[in-house]
Enzyme design. Structure first.
Site, PDB file in Angstrom:
ATOM      1  N   CYS A 171       0.819  -1.225   0.000  1.00 38.24           N
ATOM      2  CA  CYS A 171       0.000   0.000   0.000  1.00 38.24           C
ATOM      3  C   CYS A 171       0.847   1.267   0.000  1.00 38.24           C
ATOM      4  O   CYS A 171       0.341   2.344  -0.316  1.00 38.24           O
ATOM      5  CB  CYS A 171      -0.943  -0.011   1.196  1.00 38.24           C
ATOM      6  SG  CYS A 171      -1.991  -1.458   1.159  1.00 38.24           S
ATOM      7  N   HIS A 227      -3.705   6.786   2.358  1.00 41.01           N
ATOM      8  CA  HIS A 227      -4.045   5.481   1.780  1.00 41.01           C
ATOM      9  C   HIS A 227      -5.458   5.117   2.228  1.00 41.01           C
ATOM     10  O   HIS A 227      -5.855   5.396   3.364  1.00 41.01           O
ATOM     11  CB  HIS A 227      -3.030   4.438   2.260  1.00 41.01           C
ATOM     12  CG  HIS A 227      -3.433   3.043   1.921  1.00 41.01           C
ATOM     13  ND1 HIS A 227      -3.726   2.653   0.639  1.00 41.01           N
ATOM     14  CD2 HIS A 227      -3.615   1.941   2.709  1.00 41.01           C
ATOM     15  CE1 HIS A 227      -4.060   1.381   0.643  1.00 41.01           C
ATOM     16  NE2 HIS A 227      -4.002   0.924   1.883  1.00 41.01           N
ATOM     17  N   ASN A 283     -10.313  -0.768  -1.127  1.00 46.60           N
ATOM     18  CA  ASN A 283      -8.856  -0.630  -1.001  1.00 46.60           C
ATOM     19  C   ASN A 283      -8.190  -1.171  -2.275  1.00 46.60           C
ATOM     20  O   ASN A 283      -8.223  -2.372  -2.533  1.00 46.60           O
ATOM     21  CB  ASN A 283      -8.417  -1.425   0.243  1.00 46.60           C
ATOM     22  CG  ASN A 283      -6.932  -1.327   0.509  1.00 46.60           C
ATOM     23  OD1 ASN A 283      -6.170  -0.819  -0.313  1.00 46.60           O
ATOM     24  ND2 ASN A 283      -6.511  -1.826   1.648  1.00 46.60           N
TER      25      ASN A 283
HETATM   26  O1  UT7 Z   1      -4.198  -1.641   2.987  1.00 50.79           O
HETATM   27  C1  UT7 Z   1      -3.271  -2.355   3.735  1.00 50.79           C
HETATM   28  C2  UT7 Z   1      -3.396  -2.064   5.169  1.00 50.79           C
HETATM   29  N1  UT7 Z   1      -4.622  -2.611   5.699  1.00 50.79           N
HETATM   30  C3  UT7 Z   1      -5.308  -1.955   6.625  1.00 50.79           C
HETATM   31  O2  UT7 Z   1      -4.937  -0.867   6.996  1.00 50.79           O
HETATM   32  C4  UT7 Z   1      -6.526  -2.654   7.225  1.00 50.79           C
HETATM   33  C5  UT7 Z   1      -6.539  -2.485   8.720  1.00 50.79           C
HETATM   34  N2  UT7 Z   1      -7.610  -3.205   9.379  1.00 50.79           N
HETATM   35  C6  UT7 Z   1      -8.916  -2.917   9.230  1.00 50.79           C
HETATM   36  O3  UT7 Z   1      -9.286  -2.038   8.475  1.00 50.79           O
HETATM   37  C7  UT7 Z   1      -9.910  -3.639  10.097  1.00 50.79           C
HETATM   38  O4  UT7 Z   1      -9.232  -4.340  11.104  1.00 50.79           O
HETATM   39  C8  UT7 Z   1     -10.813  -4.654   9.293  1.00 50.79           C
HETATM   40  C9  UT7 Z   1     -11.780  -3.875   8.411  1.00 50.79           C
HETATM   41  C10 UT7 Z   1      -9.931  -5.564   8.447  1.00 50.79           C
HETATM   42  C11 UT7 Z   1     -11.655  -5.477  10.253  1.00 50.79           C
HETATM   43  O5  UT7 Z   1     -12.440  -4.632  11.098  1.00 50.79           O
HETATM   44  P1  UT7 Z   1     -12.411  -4.824  12.682  1.00 50.79           P
HETATM   45  O6  UT7 Z   1     -13.330  -3.838  13.234  1.00 50.79           O
HETATM   46  O7  UT7 Z   1     -10.971  -4.748  13.125  1.00 50.79           O
HETATM   47  O8  UT7 Z   1     -13.018  -6.270  12.866  1.00 50.79           O
HETATM   48  P2  UT7 Z   1     -12.323  -7.560  13.497  1.00 50.79           P
HETATM   49  O9  UT7 Z   1     -11.298  -8.126  12.570  1.00 50.79           O
HETATM   50  O10 UT7 Z   1     -11.928  -7.287  14.907  1.00 50.79           O
HETATM   51  O11 UT7 Z   1     -13.557  -8.534  13.531  1.00 50.79           O
HETATM   52  C12 UT7 Z   1     -14.693  -8.281  14.387  1.00 50.79           C
HETATM   53  C13 UT7 Z   1     -15.772  -9.292  14.031  1.00 50.79           C
HETATM   54  C14 UT7 Z   1     -15.253 -10.722  13.948  1.00 50.79           C
HETATM   55  O12 UT7 Z   1     -16.240 -11.586  14.453  1.00 50.79           O
HETATM   56  P3  UT7 Z   1     -16.132 -12.195  15.935  1.00 50.79           P
HETATM   57  O13 UT7 Z   1     -14.828 -12.934  15.956  1.00 50.79           O
HETATM   58  O14 UT7 Z   1     -16.151 -11.001  16.849  1.00 50.79           O
HETATM   59  O15 UT7 Z   1     -17.337 -13.059  16.025  1.00 50.79           O
HETATM   60  C15 UT7 Z   1     -15.098 -10.947  12.456  1.00 50.79           C
HETATM   61  O16 UT7 Z   1     -15.208 -12.311  12.115  1.00 50.79           O
HETATM   62  O17 UT7 Z   1     -16.301  -8.987  12.730  1.00 50.79           O
HETATM   63  C16 UT7 Z   1     -16.269 -10.168  11.937  1.00 50.79           C
HETATM   64  N3  UT7 Z   1     -16.141  -9.809  10.543  1.00 50.79           N
HETATM   65  C17 UT7 Z   1     -17.204  -9.577   9.760  1.00 50.79           C
HETATM   66  N4  UT7 Z   1     -18.528  -9.600  10.023  1.00 50.79           N
HETATM   67  C18 UT7 Z   1     -19.377  -9.320   9.019  1.00 50.79           C
HETATM   68  C19 UT7 Z   1     -15.018  -9.640   9.802  1.00 50.79           C
HETATM   69  N5  UT7 Z   1     -15.348  -9.318   8.548  1.00 50.79           N
HETATM   70  C20 UT7 Z   1     -16.704  -9.275   8.491  1.00 50.79           C
HETATM   71  C21 UT7 Z   1     -17.614  -9.007   7.471  1.00 50.79           C
HETATM   72  N6  UT7 Z   1     -18.938  -9.031   7.779  1.00 50.79           N
HETATM   73  N7  UT7 Z   1     -17.254  -8.699   6.214  1.00 50.79           N
END
Ligand code: UT7
Length: 328
Positions: free
Chosen positions: A111, A252, A282
């Site tokens: 990125c 980004h 992204n």
């Molecule tokens: O471009 C390169 C650099 N990348 C980044 O900068 C990305 C950085 N990270 C993020 O933007 C966020 O961490 C994500 C968007 C990837 C994820 O969001 P989050 O708020 O950190 O969610 P999480 O990974 O902590 O997941 C929370 C819950 C989980 O369920 P449980 O374990 O609490 O039951 C995930 O399984 O949300 C669930 N989850 C979803 N639920 C519905 C993850 N993806 C989805 C989804 N729909 N698409």
């Protein structure tokens, strides 16, 4: 001598994928995606490889500058989704565009690729190694995206941004200051492990998911907010810029919550922060040049505007670049 972005254009594919597409087959919802990421839709490029998205944007920048392909003397393609492992996508672009006098290569910095490429191009122009560099940030993320994994399927899209880097019209304009970093210890949190020499594609032990993105979202999230804010803040201090002096912060585009958190830490109001993630998702190395190109297309850039670009991504890689907008 100082160097500048003399022309910029972008290509985003026609095929729009709304959040509702994923609701049909994944345990996800439009509400979750919008609230947690700010994404409403992304574009999928179904027609060809990454280089095919670069070509229309490259043709546009050549037309804007009224220059011929033969006048380009270097091509840099920043991407993690090259057409092939080799030859470099820069070679493919050179051939498709007919840039007979150009040399070049690909830059792999995920990125942050566009920022690393911009610094490289600026150094070439300032040192006299090249006069006109075609700098491309492009990724076909759908080629490495597991569409059956809700943790990644909804986050990414395809696109390309292309610019020309050459001598600025005034030494006070163009790229002014840079702060770039890598930290290999962060590599474990965001990667694609198969297809290289570590796990060759022919190896029977390779599991299909190892050809896709692997991301530990929260670890990346925390580092992204901290490092993009730190890098931008350093450039602001070093160049005596207060938040009111910044015309545009172009971060980004990985997550709207990250973008807003960075703006808040720097006291830069929302209306000065470029946001495209709602429409594009992204697009990795393409997010910053697409955002900058849209600002230019919408006539929101003026000569002398103070702009800071900042990125964080796989590697880890991150940094910021301060530029004063130039118009040749
Ligand atoms: O471009 C390169 C650099 N990348 C980044 O900068 C990305 C950085 N990270 C993020 O933007 C966020 O961490 C994500 C968007 C990837 C994820 O969001 P989050 O708020 O950190 O969610 P999480 O990974 O902590 O997941 C929370 C819950 C989980 O369920 P449980 O374990 O609490 O039951 C995930 O399984 O949300 C669930 N989850 C979803 N639920 C519905 C993850 N993806 C989805 C989804 N729909 N698409």
């Amino acid at each position: 001598m100082s160097a500048t972005i003399s022309a910029i254009a972008h290509y985003i594919p026609q095929t729009i994928i709304d959040n509702s597409y994923f609701e049909n087959y994944l345990d996800t919802s439009d509400e979750w995606i919008l609230k947690r990421t700010g994404i409403k839709q992304r574009r999928f490029y179904l027609e060809g490889p990454t280089s095919d998205m670069i070509i229309p944007a490259a043709k546009k920048v050549l037309a804007i500058r009224k220059i011929k392909p033969k006048e380009i003397d270097c091509i840099l393609v920043c991407t993690v989704t090259p057409d092939y492992v080799f030859p470099a996508t820069a070679c493919v672009v050179q051939d498709k565009l007919g840039c007979k006098n150009a040399w070049g290569y690909d830059i792999s910095a995920a990125c942050s690729g566009f920022l690393f490429g911009l610094q490289t191009a600026v150094s070439f122009v300032e040192s006299g190694v090249a006069r006109k560099v075609l700098l491309c940030g492009a990724d076909k993320m759908t080629s490495i995206l597991n569409l059956n994994d809700r943790n990644q399927a909804v986050l990414f899209g395809d696109g390309a941004g292309v610019c020309i880097i050459e001598k600025s019209s005034d030494k006070k304009l163009g790229i002014i200051d840079t702060d770039l970093h890598i930290d290999g210890e962060g590599g474990k949190h965001l990667k694609k492990i198969a297809g290289g020499s570590f796990l060759p594609a022919w190896n029977n032990a390779v599991k299909p998911e190892e050809h896709y993105i692997y991301q530990e979202g929260q670890a990346v999230y925390k580092n992204a907010v901290t490092e993009m804010a730190n890098s931008t803040s350093l450039l602001m201090k070093r160049n005596k810029l207060k938040p009111k002096d910044i015309t545009w912060l172009v971060p980004h585009q990985a997550n709207l919550r990250i973008i807003k958190a960075v703006g808040e830490r720097l006291d830069i109001p929302d209306e000065k922060v470029a946001v495209t993630i709602d429409k594009t998702g992204n697009t990795t190395a393409a997010t910053i040049p697409i955002a900058l190109s849209l600002l230019s297309e919408e006539r929101k850039l003026r000569r002398g505007d103070n702009i800071i670009l900042t990125a964080f991504g796989g590697g880890f890689t991150w940094g910021a670049i301060y530029l004063r907008w130039d118009e040749l």
